[in-house]
Enzyme design. Structure first.
Site: not given
Length: 716
Positions: A356, A392
């Site tokens: 993330d 990401e």
């Protein structure tokens, strides 16, 4: 002698122990405890009886900033935490406060919930900049670590190491997957055991996906602002324990049983041939900004764990939008991250990670740096470098959008793929030039540094945003249930509601929406790269227009199996199966566009205009062009099988028409094809033409807003 901490006594029966490994490790006769803190003046280990009675033990030994001690007779199931002494001076970055019970960052299991109370905060409530610490005891209101020993019978199980080109990812929430599944026993719904239940595994196998990407399963807690509104953090991007499976997802209990249950889930999924990828949140923690609670890192060594504002150390540098940023530049933090990753691979047998806001991990001073220590350590690690690594590739800081800029061996969530495909099917006049890159693996992003098409994780939807059904139903978010007056969530979703906002009974609008869903899914599954499906999109799941359901642990977010769209499920299943059986649709090398020897002039990749000729330079720059034919020659595949033999496949022509009205296109004849079999057409509910359809070269009418997949026929 054993005396209670309430009496103000510290127990003297701690042996020196060892500084490594960090965490709580049982050796069969006792447990060694080790905690890193560079600035502490003293550390108390706190053990808790089943009735909650606390016993404090002073750790007298320090080695290389690690406080350690061994307690004979302490074993698995023991609940524990730490109290760390030192200066309290937020203006200098120091937030030591022994009134706060702190979770061990290396705890293998966590027990207990976070209870909203003013004692959670190291500072007096609503006085975050006070130079005087809050003296309320937080122990009754915070979770505790659990000593774990789990000799799990893996029976030969190991990470699957499936090739990227064979991979189809299914992004799914552990609880949401089975919370309403009628085939899963009620006591297992929403748990690791529920995810491993045959009723759910059979769905994955029937769908044809090869990997589940689990939304965060590292132990997390809800933010105080959500608890005040009666909500919780459902997605889990608020990590507190990087080694502990989230306890609330365990059907077996939270005294260490969650570790066994998680391992059992992995073993069952592996037995079905399905990889397990974890969405991990190493960019920030659950402690928030300077007004947030003191739960672990903030009280153990605030300046050692976090990036503080250089001009005002009482504040945090926030590249994540969540209040703080872990400082991966520091050896202890980088060590924590790598120890955690290795643990989940070696002890929990997971197959990979999706990071993330990964750009936040790669910031050296301020900028994102391809040469950062984080990249170097991951690349050389003999364990972590061998599993699937997905970034990401952005954060919320300046220069944080880094799609295409992560080094090998990283793959990336391709945000440009999502944006381009959405724009095309929403009717934006963007032409086909960028679309052509996205359909063929995004060579413009990933080729220059030696990566391959599978560096592109292609997706149209994800957990964050509208699910697919809502993408074609709502242009405006409906997030009022989140309690933020609809200010949260993305306002520009690159989508179209098919002419009516929200639910409707109009059959024409409903038919168009269903076709648009099929168009988006067909584009995704016929593209080179690695497709990622969002759980529920194959069922027609809706969130009622909520495009930021991070705090909705209820029917808004859970998969509704009773309302599954069986036609859509059959369509997706057929496409996934077709893709997995067609190497030309999942190539491991970028297309060259060169003529193929012995084929009389065909190419491995060719692009056709509606008139039948190959696209001209003018066509490539025509923003009004909404129709394109992509020809993939199965004789031009450049990778070989495991035995070294050339891979040969059928050839296909994909006709993509995003315009609203029917259009006549010219199907190319010899040497490209002697005819075509229409295999998939999104005008049909299940994608299947009503009868075997053979089309000769020449003119044919494409319906408005439609994708055709045609198999090339050649005379012997």
């Amino acid at each position: 002698m054993t005396e209670h901490a309430a009496a103000g006594h510290l127990l003297p029966d701690v042996l020196p122990g060892a500084p490594a490994p960090l965490g709580a490790v049982w050796d069969g006769r006792g447990t060694n405890f080790a905690l890193w803190s560079a600035g502490a003046s003293a550390v108390d280990l706190c053990l808790f009886d089943p009735d909650g009675t606390e016993h404090r033990h002073r750790l007298e030994e320090t080695t290389h900033q690690v406080w350690h001690g061994r307690l004979p007779g302490v074993g698995p199931g023991q609940r524990y935490g730490y109290r760390v002494h030192g200066g309290y001076d937020p203006s200098s970055g120091f937030r030591y406060n022994p009134a706060k019970l702190l979770l061990d960052p290396y705890a293998r299991a966590v027990d207990g919930d976070l209870e909203l109370h003013t004692a959670l905060f190291g500072h007096p409530f609503e006085h975050a900049d006070s130079a005087v610490p809050d003296d309320q005891d937080s122990a009754p209101h915070v979770p505790r670590g659990v000593v774990v020993h789990d000799p799990f019978p893996w029976d030969g199980d190991r990470p699957l190491r499936r090739s990227w080109s064979d991979t189809v990812i299914y992004e799914v929430h552990v609880k949401g997957a089975t919370a309403r599944h009628p085939g899963v026993p009620p006591h297992l719904r929403g748990t690791y055991a529920g995810l491993a239940h045959p009723a759910f595994v059979e769905h994955l196998l029937a769908l044809g996906v090869t990997a589940v990407e689990l939304l965060p399963v590292h132990h997390f807690v809800s933010e105080p602002h959500l608890l005040r509104r009666g909500l919780t953090n459902y997605w889990g991007y608020n990590t507190l324990g990087y080694f502990a499976p989230h306890a609330a997802y365990s059907a077996a209990g939270s005294g260490g049983q969650q570790v066994t249950e998680f391992k059992t889930m992995v073993k069952e999924l592996h037995a079905a041939g399905i990889e397990v990828i974890l969405d991990v949140v190493y960019n920030h923690t659950a402690e928030g900004d300077h007004t947030g609670p003191t739960l672990s890192f903030k009280g153990i060594d605030n300046p050692g764990y976090y990036r503080l504002d250089g001009g005002n150390p009482a504040r945090y540098t926030d590249y994540t939008g969540c209040g703080n940023t872990l400082d991966v530049r520091r050896p202890a933090v980088l060590g924590l991250l790598m120890d955690s990753l290795r643990y989940w691979v070696t002890e929990m047998h997971v197959d990979g990670f999706r990071f993330d806001l990964a750009a936040a991990l790669a910031r050296s001073m301020r900028d994102v740096d391809r040469l950062s220590a984080f990249f170097d350590v991951v690349h050389q690690d003999p364990v972590v470098s061998q599993v699937k690594l997905i970034a990401e590739p952005w954060d919320v800081g300046p220069g944080g959008y880094q799609v295409g800029n992560f080094p090998p061996p990283w793959t990336e969530w391709n945000g440009k793929y999502r944006d381009t495909v959405r724009d095309v099917w929403a009717g934006a006049h963007v032409g086909v030039r960028d679309l052509a890159y996205r359909l063929t693996g995004s060579s413009d992003l990933y080729r220059s540094d030696g990566r391959r098409p599978f560096a592109s994780i292609n997706f149209v939807t994800a957990h964050d945003g509208f699910p697919l059904a809502d993408l074609v139903t709502y242009e405006h978010k409906r997030n009022e249930a989140n309690g933020e007056e609809n200010r949260d969530g993305e306002s520009h979703n690159r989508n179209w509601n098919c002419g009516v906002e929200g639910p409707t009974d109009d059959p024409e609008v409903l038919a168009l929406r269903a076709r648009q869903v099929r168009n988006l899914l067909a584009t995704l599954l016929l593209s080179t790269g690695v497709p990622m499906l969002t759980a529920g999109d194959e069922l027609g799941r809706t969130q009622g227009g909520n495009n930021n359901a991070y705090c909705q642990d209820n029917e808004i977010s859970w998969l509704d199996w009773a309302a599954a769209d069986e036609d859509l499920l059959a369509f997706v299943t057929r496409l996934v199966r077709l893709r997995r059986g067609a190497p030309v649709l999942r190539q491991e090398a970028f297309f060259e566009g060169h003529e193929l020897a012995g084929t009389e002039g065909t190419r491995d990749l060719a692009w056709f205009a509606p008139g039948g000729g190959q696209l001209t330079t003018a066509d490539w720059f025509d923003t009004g062009l909404q129709t394109v034919g992509m020809y993939l020659d199965g004789r031009g595949i450049r990778h070989r099988d495991e035995h070294g033999h050339p891979v040969v496949d059928d050839s296909y022509l994909v006709q993509l028409h995003a315009g609203p009205d029917p259009v006549t296109v010219e199907l190319p004849g010899p040497p490209w094809a002697d005819g075509y079999e229409l295999v998939i057409s999104t005008e049909y509910a299940r994608g299947t033409p009503p009868a075997l359809t053979f089309l000769p070269p020449g003119p044919v009418e494409l319906p408005g807003r439609c994708v055709w997949l045609l198999r090339v026929e050649r005379r012997p």
